[in-house]
Design an enzyme around this catalytic site. Structure first.
Site, PDB file in Angstrom:
ATOM      1  N   ASP B  11       0.859  -1.190   0.000  1.00 34.73           N
ATOM      2  CA  ASP B  11       0.000   0.000   0.000  1.00 34.73           C
ATOM      3  C   ASP B  11       0.889   1.232   0.000  1.00 34.73           C
ATOM      4  O   ASP B  11       2.081   1.172   0.299  1.00 34.73           O
ATOM      5  CB  ASP B  11      -0.897   0.002   1.242  1.00 34.73           C
ATOM      6  CG  ASP B  11      -1.808   1.231   1.296  1.00 34.73           C
ATOM      7  OD1 ASP B  11      -2.456   1.525   0.277  1.00 34.73           O
ATOM      8  OD2 ASP B  11      -1.849   1.913   2.330  1.00 34.73           O
ATOM      9  N   SER B  12       0.269   2.385  -0.275  1.00 29.81           N
ATOM     10  CA  SER B  12       0.985   3.655  -0.178  1.00 29.81           C
ATOM     11  C   SER B  12       1.308   4.010   1.273  1.00 29.81           C
ATOM     12  O   SER B  12       2.085   4.933   1.508  1.00 29.81           O
ATOM     13  CB  SER B  12       0.130   4.775  -0.776  1.00 29.81           C
ATOM     14  OG  SER B  12      -1.046   4.940  -0.014  1.00 29.81           O
ATOM     15  N   CYS B  74      -4.170  -0.967  -2.411  1.00 29.23           N
ATOM     16  CA  CYS B  74      -4.249   0.486  -2.560  1.00 29.23           C
ATOM     17  C   CYS B  74      -5.046   0.724  -3.836  1.00 29.23           C
ATOM     18  O   CYS B  74      -4.676   0.228  -4.907  1.00 29.23           O
ATOM     19  CB  CYS B  74      -2.830   1.041  -2.698  1.00 29.23           C
ATOM     20  SG  CYS B  74      -2.752   2.777  -3.184  1.00 29.23           S
ATOM     21  N   GLU B 153      -3.261   8.899   7.868  1.00 29.37           N
ATOM     22  CA  GLU B 153      -1.818   8.676   8.042  1.00 29.37           C
ATOM     23  C   GLU B 153      -1.294   9.387   9.301  1.00 29.37           C
ATOM     24  O   GLU B 153      -0.280   8.996   9.860  1.00 29.37           O
ATOM     25  CB  GLU B 153      -1.036   9.126   6.795  1.00 29.37           C
ATOM     26  CG  GLU B 153      -1.222   8.213   5.579  1.00 29.37           C
ATOM     27  CD  GLU B 153      -0.506   6.852   5.688  1.00 29.37           C
ATOM     28  OE1 GLU B 153       0.459   6.730   6.444  1.00 29.37           O
ATOM     29  OE2 GLU B 153      -0.968   5.889   5.016  1.00 29.37           O
ATOM     30  N   CYS B 185     -10.860   3.404  -1.150  1.00 27.55           N
ATOM     31  CA  CYS B 185      -9.489   3.676  -0.733  1.00 27.55           C
ATOM     32  C   CYS B 185      -9.299   2.877   0.541  1.00 27.55           C
ATOM     33  O   CYS B 185     -10.157   2.935   1.434  1.00 27.55           O
ATOM     34  CB  CYS B 185      -9.291   5.169  -0.467  1.00 27.55           C
ATOM     35  SG  CYS B 185      -7.677   5.565   0.263  1.00 27.55           S
ATOM     36  N   HIS B 187      -7.559   3.301   2.980  1.00 29.60           N
ATOM     37  CA  HIS B 187      -7.467   4.101   4.212  1.00 29.60           C
ATOM     38  C   HIS B 187      -8.842   4.383   4.826  1.00 29.60           C
ATOM     39  O   HIS B 187      -8.937   4.647   6.021  1.00 29.60           O
ATOM     40  CB  HIS B 187      -6.806   5.462   3.920  1.00 29.60           C
ATOM     41  CG  HIS B 187      -5.325   5.389   3.692  1.00 29.60           C
ATOM     42  ND1 HIS B 187      -4.775   4.868   2.550  1.00 29.60           N
ATOM     43  CD2 HIS B 187      -4.280   5.767   4.479  1.00 29.60           C
ATOM     44  CE1 HIS B 187      -3.445   4.956   2.625  1.00 29.60           C
ATOM     45  NE2 HIS B 187      -3.129   5.488   3.785  1.00 29.60           N
TER      46      HIS B 187
END
Lengths: 271, 271
Positions: B11-12, B74, B153, B185, B187
């Site tokens: 993932d990012s 991601c 994040e 997403c 996240h």
């Protein structure tokens, strides 16, 4: 495997229509060829040798349509014959047990999972194996429900008789801390309302039809085998028994959500 | 492909931990090697060339662990790089877009589906394509949410600032007749409670993490590639940025449900 080829779905009778309906909804471009072995239903009390033989005969019949995938939409036949059929055909063969087991693992938080099915399915312990292959520490509580398939095949989905049969068969499962109940027979979704009433709202019912359709979609998409066709597919239905009863149940079950245009009804030449 | 090899998840940043957590829950025997590119997050505003380059670098790094499957956990990287990565490696590569699209098709009854994601994901129209490949007549309402990834994040999952960001970004989607909203997403599941509060109870949130884990399970089981190992797997985590922040978020997210025994934290040598 060509994208335009149909998906073959087979069952001991009308139960597999629950899978067919979900495939039609989740993959509306895909053509289905369906076989219900209504002359020899129920499969539940039969020997595994007999079930393997019947399943082989049906697959041999369906192969004439060059399906790109075969779905054994019958738990009893999946438990007995999935391995045999996989070894006989070149296309992917999907059963209904792994999808139901996977969905239950995904849903359960207590790790205690109920399974109801026919004698053949429950005795095979196929759900126990499938559940433990994924997650080794689940607890599995199983029960056979031999009364359910005959009720569904007669079209008797909701009646005091049906409620009593369901209550007597599975009411005692509420004593266990199960939070998911796998409807381990493709006929049982016809009885969903009654089963939900008996089990109460804290037990999620896992409908292997939904899950199997999802799995068909995953496998075809990952093999780049989904059809690109834009026209509405014309599905084909076959049954070995009374076509009038089959047609009546099929139209009742499928009719509200899709248009069944030219449907061909044939009784294949098998014993 | 050997059954004992790990599943690689990338993932990012920390978003892919939502997929990792679900894989751990649904396939508790499987070992995971995870890479979060926290030094270069967010990917959302980057060009697709840059995202392809970063994803290739991470896959090249993860290949040393001989994974039996690669999960691009991601959405932005899936939209940009799934095809490229599939053409470069011999093992199955799973993205997060098809699973989320499939789940939404399975769930929606109105046929009007909302999608929220990063700029990269939404501009790529990858969800539109994935949804229409399965079911040609769905209506898709999309919105970019550039504020969400930076909030996650930073570990800022629940605060008045987060609520305001969510309300301003997606509150207007309630004007449309959507009954499913794809959290496009990885996240976003960190913000599930706030998103659910803003969208109301009539909109089902589709968590692509759950669905992707299910798809990993389907593919591995159908390839007979699930591990037979009985011991508890020791997962490995890597990140390119601040390991203390990553570890803190990972433990907060994963720690309640699984034991993370010897976890190795390394910063790989990539620019």
């Amino acid at each position: 495997m060509h994208q335009q080829q149909p998906i073959a779905i087979l069952d001991s009778g009308v139960g597999g229509l629950t899978v067919a309906k979900e495939v039609m909804r989740q993959l509306p471009r895909e053509k289905i060829v369906y076989f219900g072995d209504t002359a020899r239903t129920p499969y539940g009390p039969r020997s595994s040798e007999e079930i393997i033989q019947f399943t082989r005969e049906i697959v041999d019949y369906l192969i004439q349509f060059s399906p790109k995938m075969i779905v054994i939409a019958c738990n009893t036949a999946t438990a007995a014959a999935l391995g045999v059929i996989r070894s006989r055909v070149a296309v992917p063969v999907v059963g209904v047990i792994n999808p139901g087991a996977r969905a239950a693992i995904g849903r359960s938080t207590t790790g205690c999972i109920g399974v109801i099915g026919t004698e053949g399915t429950i005795k095979s312990r196929a759900y126990d194996s499938a559940l433990r292959e994924l997650s080794p520490h689940v607890e599995v509580i199983s029960e056979t429900c031999p009364l359910f398939v005959p009720l569904v095949e007669k079209g008797n989905f909701r009646s005091p008789e049906t409620y009593e049969a369901v209550r007597k068969s599975i009411g005692h499962l509420r004593k266990h801390p199960i939070d998911c109940l796998i409807l381990g027979c493709t006929h049982y979704p016809f009885l969903t309302d009654t089963i939900a009433e008996v089990m109460g709202q804290n037990v999620a019912l896992i409908n292997s039809a939904d899950e199997t359709a999802r799995e068909v979609s995953v496998i075809l998409q990952n093999k780049r085998s989904l059809t690109r066709r834009d026209e509405i597919p014309v599905h084909q239905f076959f049954c070995s028994g009374d076509p009038i009863l089959f047609k009546s149940i099929a139209q009742q079950w499928l009719g509200e959500q899709i248009e069944l245009t030219p449907v061909i009804w044939q009784v294949p030449n098998i014993v």
